[in-house]
Design a protein around this motif. Structure first.
Motif, PDB file in Angstrom:
ATOM      1  N   LEU A   1     -10.227  -3.113   1.005  1.00 46.76           N
ATOM      2  CA  LEU A   1      -9.457  -2.215   0.133  1.00 46.76           C
ATOM      3  C   LEU A   1     -10.051  -2.109  -1.263  1.00 46.76           C
ATOM      4  CD1 LEU A   1      -5.925  -3.581   1.154  1.00 46.76           C
ATOM      5  CD2 LEU A   1      -6.989  -1.469   1.960  1.00 46.76           C
TER       6      LEU A   1
ATOM      7  N   LEU B   1       0.826  -1.213   0.000  1.00 42.18           N
ATOM      8  CA  LEU B   1       0.000   0.000   0.000  1.00 42.18           C
ATOM      9  C   LEU B   1       0.858   1.260   0.000  1.00 42.18           C
ATOM     10  CD1 LEU B   1      -2.830  -1.038   2.485  1.00 42.18           C
ATOM     11  CD2 LEU B   1      -3.025  -0.750   0.009  1.00 42.18           C
TER      12      LEU B   1
ATOM     13  N   CYS C   1      -3.349   4.667  -5.332  1.00 37.82           N
ATOM     14  CA  CYS C   1      -4.561   3.878  -5.165  1.00 37.82           C
ATOM     15  C   CYS C   1      -5.734   4.834  -4.973  1.00 37.82           C
ATOM     16  CB  CYS C   1      -4.440   2.932  -3.960  1.00 37.82           C
ATOM     17  SG  CYS C   1      -4.268   3.801  -2.399  1.00 37.82           S
TER      18      CYS C   1
ATOM     19  N   LEU D   1      -1.595   2.646   5.413  1.00 41.35           N
ATOM     20  CA  LEU D   1      -2.400   1.986   6.448  1.00 41.35           C
ATOM     21  C   LEU D   1      -1.445   1.143   7.290  1.00 41.35           C
ATOM     22  CD1 LEU D   1      -5.701   0.757   4.722  1.00 41.35           C
ATOM     23  CD2 LEU D   1      -5.500   2.420   6.562  1.00 41.35           C
TER      24      LEU D   1
ATOM     25  N   LEU E   1      -4.921  -2.347   9.697  1.00 41.58           N
ATOM     26  CA  LEU E   1      -5.306  -3.465   8.839  1.00 41.58           C
ATOM     27  C   LEU E   1      -5.892  -4.606   9.673  1.00 41.58           C
ATOM     28  CD1 LEU E   1      -2.227  -3.499   6.419  1.00 41.58           C
ATOM     29  CD2 LEU E   1      -4.577  -2.886   5.817  1.00 41.58           C
TER      30      LEU E   1
ATOM     31  N   THR F   1      -9.563  -4.069  -3.644  1.00 49.15           N
ATOM     32  CA  THR F   1      -8.373  -4.247  -4.476  1.00 49.15           C
ATOM     33  C   THR F   1      -8.036  -5.731  -4.550  1.00 49.15           C
ATOM     34  OG1 THR F   1      -7.505  -2.102  -3.752  1.00 49.15           O
ATOM     35  CG2 THR F   1      -5.919  -3.652  -4.700  1.00 49.15           C
TER      36      THR F   1
ATOM     37  N   CYS G   1      -0.919   4.670  -0.201  1.00 50.06           N
ATOM     38  CA  CYS G   1      -2.083   4.459   0.658  1.00 50.06           C
ATOM     39  C   CYS G   1      -1.582   3.980   2.021  1.00 50.06           C
ATOM     40  CB  CYS G   1      -3.038   3.428   0.050  1.00 50.06           C
ATOM     41  SG  CYS G   1      -3.875   4.017  -1.403  1.00 50.06           S
TER      42      CYS G   1
ATOM     43  N   LEU H   1      -9.458  -8.494   3.510  1.00 50.14           N
ATOM     44  CA  LEU H   1      -8.700  -7.301   3.139  1.00 50.14           C
ATOM     45  C   LEU H   1      -8.971  -6.868   1.702  1.00 50.14           C
ATOM     46  CD1 LEU H   1      -5.326  -8.106   4.918  1.00 50.14           C
ATOM     47  CD2 LEU H   1      -6.735  -6.086   5.319  1.00 50.14           C
ATOM     48  N   SER H   2      -9.159  -7.821   0.804  1.00 50.69           N
ATOM     49  CA  SER H   2      -9.454  -7.450  -0.584  1.00 50.69           C
ATOM     50  C   SER H   2     -10.778  -6.703  -0.669  1.00 50.69           C
ATOM     51  CB  SER H   2      -9.481  -8.697  -1.479  1.00 50.69           C
ATOM     52  OG  SER H   2     -10.619  -9.497  -1.202  1.00 50.69           O
TER      53      SER H   2
END
Length: 293
Positions: free
Chosen positions: A238, A167, A292, A174, A179, A240, A172, A234-235
């Motif tokens: 985010l 990130l 991002c 974090l 997280l 992402t 980005c 997490l995907s």
């Protein structure tokens, strides 16, 4: 008959002996008795000799008794003084009571230290076999994509640290703590997506609600290792895709439904001999990174 007085006993200077008075007073009395009997009175002089001998014997006896009493008193005083000193020493050396909360913290810290020591030991072991083969394969796969491994510490947070590193490349920021917190919150609010994939290792049964709650708490509060379920969460968080490159299998993409540029992690089975480990990647040549959204 002369009366001898011993001064060898270890008494304090300046403290008068009771026997001193006895000797002095007795000596005066004897002298008075001698002066009262004429020198030419042989009968009375003989009786005087006997009387003086008895008186001196009494004085010696009384003096010995007084000295013994003084020695006994001094010895008892020393014993009491030593006992007081020992008692004070014991009280001074007593350790403070440790609370239950502190004991729990100490135990947790000891377990964490032991885990880190095991990891450190494994890192210095000669793992030239499977580890070397895996590293060679990964280096070849990554080189074909102009990438190389970026080492991440093996401290239990490796997956989250690898995401954090990726990130940063996309500007980005974090943190690992953020997280972990967001991962746990997402999983708790989407129980139906994650609970069926978690089973109790002892019973083989699916996690209960309480066990799932503890699992999520551990994500936030401990160095519990993350895996595919956490990557899935997490995907979504985010929005992402996350690509995981492996040595012996094709890459896995989690969250491929999202159009953003993928975060790339390297999954290693034999890196440290203590279970799975995740590393990040970096470019072999300079390339501009994309922000991002």
């Amino acid at each position: 008959m002369a009366v001898e007085v011993s001064r060898s006993a270890p008494f304090a200077v300046g403290i008068p002996f009771a026997s001193d008075w006895t000797v002095c007073n007795g000596g005066t009395k004897i002298q008075g008795m001698k002066n009262a009997v004429p020198k030419n009175d042989k009968k009375r002089r003989m009786q005087l000799t006997d009387d003086v001998a008895k008186l001196e014997a009494e004085m010696e006896k009384k003096q010995r008794e007084e000295l013994e009493q003084l020695k006994l008193t001094s010895k008892q005083s020393k014993i009491e003084s030593v006992a007081v000193n020992i008692s004070n020493l014991v009280l001074e050396n007593q350790l403070p009571r440790i609370s239950k909360a502190q004991k729990r913290r100490d135990k947790k810290a000891a377990l964490e230290k032991e885990r880190k020591e095991r990891i450190a030991e494994a890192e210095i072991e000669d793992l030239s076999g499977a580890r070397h083969v895996e590293s060679e394969k990964l280096a070849e796969i990554l080189a074909a994509r102009q990438l190389e491994i970026k080492q991440i510490p093996s401290d239990g947070h490796c997956m989250y640290r690898a995401i954090e590193d990726q990130l940063k490349e996309q500007e980005c920021p974090l943190t690992v703590a953020a997280l972990r917190s967001q991962t746990a919150e997402y999983m708790q609010s989407h129980v139906e997506e994650f609970l069926p994939f978690l089973t109790n290792p002892k019973t083989g049964d699916m996690y209960t609600s309480e066990e799932f709650g503890k699992y999520c708490d551990d994500i936030i509060n401990t160095a519990a290792w993350g895996g595919q379920l956490e990557l899935r969460a997490l995907s979504h968080i985010l929005q992402t895709p996350i690509e995981i490159i492996q040595a012996d299998s094709p890459p896995i993409v989690v969250g491929e439904e999202y159009p953003q540029k993928s975060l790339i992690l390297v999954y290693m089975r034999h890196a440290y001999g203590l279970g799975e480990h995740y590393n990040s990647v970096t470019w072999l040549v300079n390339r501009a990174t994309e922000n991002c959204s």
